[in-house]
Design an enzyme around this catalytic site. Sequence first.
Site, PDB file in Angstrom:
ATOM      1  N   THR A  45      -1.944  -5.609   3.098  1.00  0.00           N
ATOM      2  CA  THR A  45      -3.320  -4.874   2.851  1.00  0.00           C
ATOM      3  C   THR A  45      -4.256  -6.169   2.565  1.00  0.00           C
ATOM      4  OG1 THR A  45      -2.210  -3.333   1.273  1.00  0.00           O
ATOM      5  CG2 THR A  45      -4.256  -4.000   0.801  1.00  0.00           C
ATOM      6  N   HIS A  48      -5.713  -6.852   5.716  1.00  0.00           N
ATOM      7  CA  HIS A  48      -6.677  -5.929   6.112  1.00  0.00           C
ATOM      8  C   HIS A  48      -7.960  -6.406   5.241  1.00  0.00           C
ATOM      9  CE1 HIS A  48      -3.943  -3.464   8.201  1.00  0.00           C
ATOM     10  NE2 HIS A  48      -3.479  -2.891   6.971  1.00  0.00           N
ATOM     11  N   HIS A  69      -2.302  -8.332  -5.219  1.00  0.00           N
ATOM     12  CA  HIS A  69      -1.904  -7.436  -5.877  1.00  0.00           C
ATOM     13  C   HIS A  69      -0.451  -7.429  -6.164  1.00  0.00           C
ATOM     14  CE1 HIS A  69      -1.690  -5.847  -2.091  1.00  0.00           C
ATOM     15  NE2 HIS A  69      -0.804  -5.098  -2.534  1.00  0.00           N
ATOM     16  N   CYS A  99      -5.748   7.674 -13.292  1.00  0.00           N
ATOM     17  CA  CYS A  99      -6.840   8.211 -14.226  1.00  0.00           C
ATOM     18  C   CYS A  99      -6.203   8.663 -15.732  1.00  0.00           C
ATOM     19  CB  CYS A  99      -7.885   9.054 -13.650  1.00  0.00           C
ATOM     20  SG  CYS A  99      -7.209  10.534 -13.402  1.00  0.00           S
ATOM     21  N   CYS A 105      -2.154  13.405 -12.038  1.00  0.00           N
ATOM     22  CA  CYS A 105      -1.555  12.678 -13.112  1.00  0.00           C
ATOM     23  C   CYS A 105      -0.859  13.690 -14.026  1.00  0.00           C
ATOM     24  CB  CYS A 105      -2.847  12.095 -13.790  1.00  0.00           C
ATOM     25  SG  CYS A 105      -3.633  10.691 -12.788  1.00  0.00           S
ATOM     26  N   GLY A 269       4.425   2.685   6.707  1.00  0.00           N
ATOM     27  CA  GLY A 269       3.597   1.673   7.218  1.00  0.00           C
ATOM     28  C   GLY A 269       2.243   2.688   7.677  1.00  0.00           C
ATOM     29  N   LEU A 270       1.314   1.980   7.733  1.00  0.00           N
ATOM     30  CA  LEU A 270       0.017   2.654   7.798  1.00  0.00           C
ATOM     31  C   LEU A 270      -0.646   2.207   9.242  1.00  0.00           C
ATOM     32  CD1 LEU A 270      -2.072   1.460   4.568  1.00  0.00           C
ATOM     33  CD2 LEU A 270      -0.641   3.463   5.144  1.00  0.00           C
ATOM     34  N   ILE A 293       4.637   8.494   2.289  1.00  0.00           N
ATOM     35  CA  ILE A 293       4.708   8.310   1.003  1.00  0.00           C
ATOM     36  C   ILE A 293       3.756   7.130   0.423  1.00  0.00           C
ATOM     37  CG2 ILE A 293       7.483   8.491   0.787  1.00  0.00           C
ATOM     38  CD1 ILE A 293       6.627   5.215   0.263  1.00  0.00           C
TER      39      ILE A 293
HETATM   40 ZN   LIG Z   1       1.046  -4.619  -1.167  1.00  0.00          ZN
HETATM   41 ZN   LIG Z   2      -5.472  10.929 -11.944  1.00  0.00          ZN
END
Ligand SMILES: [Zn+2]
Ligand SMILES: [Zn+2]
Length: 348
Positions: A45, A48, A69, A99, A105, A269-270, A293
């Site tokens: 990421t 990217h 991250h 959120c 959520c 993977g993306l 996922i």
């Molecule tokens: Zn990552």
């Molecule tokens: Zn949420």
Amino acid sequence: METTMRGICKMSAGPGWEYRTDLPIPQIGDGQVLMKVHATAVCGTDMHIIAWNEWAAKRMKDLPIVFGHETAGEVVQVGAAVKNLKVGDRISVETHIPCGRCFQCRTGNPHICENMQVFGVSVPGAFAEYAPVPASCAVPLAEGISYEMGSMLEAMGAGVHGVERADVQGKTVLVSGCGPIGLMAIGACRVHGAAKIVACDLFDEKLALAKTMGADITVNSGKEDVIKAVLDATQGHGADAAVDISGSGRAIVAGLRSLRKGGTLVSVGLPDGEIPINLTEDIIYREIVYTGISGRLMFETWDDCMNILRSPGFSLEPVIGGTYPLEDFQKAIDAINAGAPGKMILVP
Ligand SMILES: [Zn+2]
Ligand SMILES: [Zn+2]
């Protein structure tokens, strides 16, 4: 306490990044803690974000921002409303910030929240000396887990979640892509009792590490036919499950065609854009189950990762590709671009 810190910033829309020594130490909100960063791993990421592809441009609106991250560190300050953490706690960070109010959520799926914020992408992250962390996303590190290992848990969780969705116990499984997540996924397949693990990648160095992590058969997909290798390994039936970490369209199609009828493909993977799939021949007639996922179950996957770390014979050590001081970010990037195996970790 000092008021400025060093960190790596995305300054503006477009390719690039900047190493700064004059960033303000983040102010925390009531529900946050301030983490002194001890290790932050470099993720696909982040590449990217550096390259500024469509994905990054869509998500990063608030610039400049410290990114990074996959991290671990020590709590040095807690917000007024924080009850679950104290100064001195060692933590890692779940990067999906849900959120808490939306349908997902409220129905047990905060990891795919409809209003998701992402640590180090849409809100400030951890390629810096200090990072603001929502207390609800902090994950205490079990004793014996180093900060370097802690910084790898988020990525490990993506692999573990993928492997757990593929239900590999007693099964033959193909893992496509032997970057850090793939390597950790292979280790997780082993711990979860896969009968036979086939791993493929384009780099022989990564395939050697795949063996170390527990792959039975490795295939260089640049030189060999993955589908044939899997069929040969399964008396011509095909694998029960495949986990794609590569995000490569070619690998995904090869994964589908390596499966037995009724097999399962999990995409972690993306791919960069859309990929062509022959639904009739490769999925529908063969009753393939295909799922994606996104991140980790909160927080079941984290628990599973901690358990896998404690399993006899499992070690994350081989997955560490190199550690670099923060100011040597470019060296870590160069290593990744050169195809160096393992996870690159920055230490502020
Ligand atoms: Zn990552
Ligand atoms: Zn949420």
